[in-house]
Design an enzyme around this catalytic site. Sequence first.
Site, mmCIF file in Angstrom:
data_model
loop_
_atom_site.group_PDB
_atom_site.id
_atom_site.type_symbol
_atom_site.label_atom_id
_atom_site.label_comp_id
_atom_site.label_asym_id
_atom_site.label_seq_id
_atom_site.Cartn_x
_atom_site.Cartn_y
_atom_site.Cartn_z
ATOM 1 N N THR A 77 77.905 61.800 15.184
ATOM 2 C CA THR A 77 79.226 61.566 15.275
ATOM 3 C C THR A 77 79.424 60.273 16.134
ATOM 4 O OG1 THR A 77 78.972 62.864 17.527
ATOM 5 C CG2 THR A 77 80.035 64.086 15.680
ATOM 6 N N CYS A 78 78.335 59.860 16.855
ATOM 7 C CA CYS A 78 78.191 58.492 17.319
ATOM 8 C C CYS A 78 78.439 57.409 16.417
ATOM 9 C CB CYS A 78 76.955 58.190 18.168
ATOM 10 S SG CYS A 78 75.417 58.365 17.335
#
Length: 1023
Positions: free
Chosen positions: A990-991
């Site tokens: 997700t980063c």
Amino acid sequence: MSISISSAEANPQVANMFGTAQLSKAQFLDKARQAREERRELKERERAAIQIQALIRRFLCRCWLQREIRREVEDFFEINESAPSKRSALSIFRISRKLLFIFRIKEDKERLEKLCRCILNSMDVENEPKMWYVSLALSKDLTLLWIKQIKDILWFCCEFLKQLKPDILQDSKLVTLHLTMLVTFTDTSTWKILRGKGETLRPAMNHICANIMGHLNQKGFYSVLQRLAVIESHDLFRKFILFLSREAQCRDVCVCLEGSHTLCLLGNLIYLGSLNDKVLEDETAHFVSVLIHMLSYCQKYVSQKKSNLTHWHPVLGWFSQTVDYGLNESMPLLTKQLQHLWGVHLIRILFSDVLSKKLVETQDPTYPLGQTASPQNSLPMKNLFKRAFQKSASVRNILKPVGGKRVDSAEVQKVCSICVLYQTTLTTLTQIRLQILTGLTYLDDLLPKLWAFICELGPQGGLKLFLECLNNDTEESKRLLAMLMLFCDCSRHLITILDEIEVYEEQISFKVEELVTISSFLNSFVFKMIWDGIVENAKGETLELFHSVHGWLMILYERDCRRRFAPEDHWLRKDLKPSVLFQELDKDKKRAQLLLQYIPHVIPHKNRVLLFRNMVTKEKEKLGLVETSSASPHVTHITIRRSRMLEDGYEQLRPLSQNLMKGVIRVKFVNDLGVDEAGIDQDGVFKEFLEEIIKKVFDPALNLFKTTSGDERLYPSPTSYIHENYLQLFEFVGKMLGKAVYEGIVVDVPFASFFLSQLLGHRHSSFYSSVDELPSLDSEFYKNLTSIKRYDGDISDLGLTLSYDEDAMGQLVCHELVPGGKTIPVTNENKISYIHLMAHFRMHTQIKSQTAALISGFRSIIKPEWIRMFSAPELQRLISGDNAEIDLEDLKKHTVYYGGFHGSHRVIIWLWDILANDFSPEERAMFLKFVTSCSRPPLLGFAYLKPPFSIRCVEVSDDQDTGDTLGSVLRGFFTIRKKEPGGRLPTSSTCFNLLKLPNYSKKSILREKLRYAISMNTGFELS
């Protein structure tokens, strides 16, 4: 037969002798009796003579004494007239005793007048306590005698008042004298002895006044006053009005009286008007004109702020004329007189032309409420049935501007004058403004009928007429604008105090559809005032008009934001091109800045978001935070342990300066042994760190934040003080939230609406109402409070007090809403205050320090003026992304592929087809949350998602993945597998907004694995 003979018969001489003796005895006794009576009569005559002589001597003595006393009294008054300041209160008391001792109404009429003047003069002497007649009330020896004396004097004044005729000039002066005596000694407000240190004596003196008043009441004081009620019989009120209606004479009277006393005269005229309906109806124009002139005179001296030249007045506020503080105690009575002006009785008389009109009714509603309201906000069916039964089949037509009434007609001019009167009242009597507005909104039909009246004005009605008035400096235009201003001020006040049930369901005063029409009119009016340059140079009445109309507009807009009643795009101006506005903003054009300041809602939301992002970008360039060919921005490096992410982030980021917090921050994760984690040193790592921090601090389990009942939205926890340094922690949370918004990183943090309003600074706005926001905190609590408002019985029976009992971690804590609140019962008189106090306590007081700390941190990153152009729901979208459905075409258009994947790859084609046709909207939101950590798309579309969404083909599990190689890319591109990946799930980072997708052999496997992965949320892993 025997015969008896008496001695007298036997001896005649003896008989004559005894008869003579008896006769002389009787005569003797008779003479003695007569002598006694003569002596008694003589004594009676002597006694009567003595009594008559005593009476005559007493009468002559009394006459002599009265002559002497009257002579002494006359001498006293002659000396007093020559040197009035030389007589002490004691000498007045003594001469009063003598005069009252011999007082005769017919003979001593003039002497009593002189005595009254002498007493009143003594009361006016400055700084001479011994001269004040009332000072004798403080003498231990004379108090009772003084009270008896003043009671006798005042009753003699009443006796004279019975005989006087106020319509005779000479008698009217005496009426004034005796009434002044009665007023002076039944009210302590003018007693100089009570000023300064004497204030402590006021309760005792008030008690004496009450005693005197009680005595007069028992003797028939009010019947005396009734004899003076000649105002009506002699038509004096009409004469007063006609006399003062001449502007020059009214001005002279006001100048002589000055402000404080002019206001008293105004109160008297209003009160007399309330008692004389016939005169008021006949002389409405003159009555209104007089009141406007007198209020305008006072208004000239009303100041907005304290200065060396102003004095405080309880009704007028800061006043630049000398204030008679002796009138302070009479202010409650004056206020009661003034209240008649906005009481129902006078409003019905003055607005008779407006109120007499019937609003047209039709058999069928124009359209049901549900058509304008969003589905989630539509009214319950049972309520619609209730309204249908209540109003039967008769429904009022929606009031819209139609025009047709000439503005120069007598009817319109009369209504305009009355509106000018009330508008002048609102701007002059500043300290009771809310009272006036409440009175004007008491009648449910006044405002809708006034709106109907406004709709009929001019050839076409409504907007065009009032815009023309703005450009005309005529008296007629000013009056029309005053009508609009009064309508806006009163309507704004009404909608502010009505709750949601009264606005949307009971529809008090206005139908919801009419609010749509009114808001459209107001929106256009305010826009034209700004865009045509009127506001730029506005001052005085024009500026007041703008603030009035804008205030009413914003109240309606805020209502619509909380619960929609207007159609989609209702607030937008289609004739305003965003590109033109942005150009003018770049050139610092005043009208563009004012538009953004006052009515940003006329600009489409996405354009405002774009404007916000441009503001952030410009600041970054100014601070040197953007990479250029000649310079690189300063980078702050922090090292974070995953097991202590919050603690490490707090310790390393909190001390950073404002500019460093806005700059580039690189995060390096280490494990508990201090060994660096494998990772790609890009902005994505910071994004993950930021998302994880926000996820932790907003977790209700941490007790920094709580969730609302029902929709579970976040707000600061009242018991968060259990954390050490909790305020610094809230400030840090504010900075992190601000940093996310600053960098355009959307975070899935749903805030309560009332908290968003505080973040925007709405709490300090005059449009803000705590009660309106309360449902967003606790809808059940709101219903309970509004049920108190509607309670028909005696609210004190419920046993409530002005306090709030809270269960704080197992202990019952009592919070007082006002000082001493737990001992103050809630009554029918203070229940509205109780509701507002309770709402304010729950949403503000209870979390005041936490909210202030968070806002301080947030504003250190995000300037308040940047987000002022958003409403509370729009700010939520700015933080958490758009709540619209995911645009897959937009996402596909801005997707980057790695590892051999490309747009035409069969796995990619399967993926988009599954998302479009097999997944529900909820599952698509879960997919977006799986890969980006937020279920909502960016406000401006996926082009603004940073880093961009990417899909990478992976061959091995994450712990074995070493990134793309030439071989893996070729195998992915040509769909060559090392082994079948059917047992592996898709994962995400997700980063980096990265989806790691195995090269599945079948579409069904991809669908099954992807659905399982997003439902189990197996993402949040780092490459």
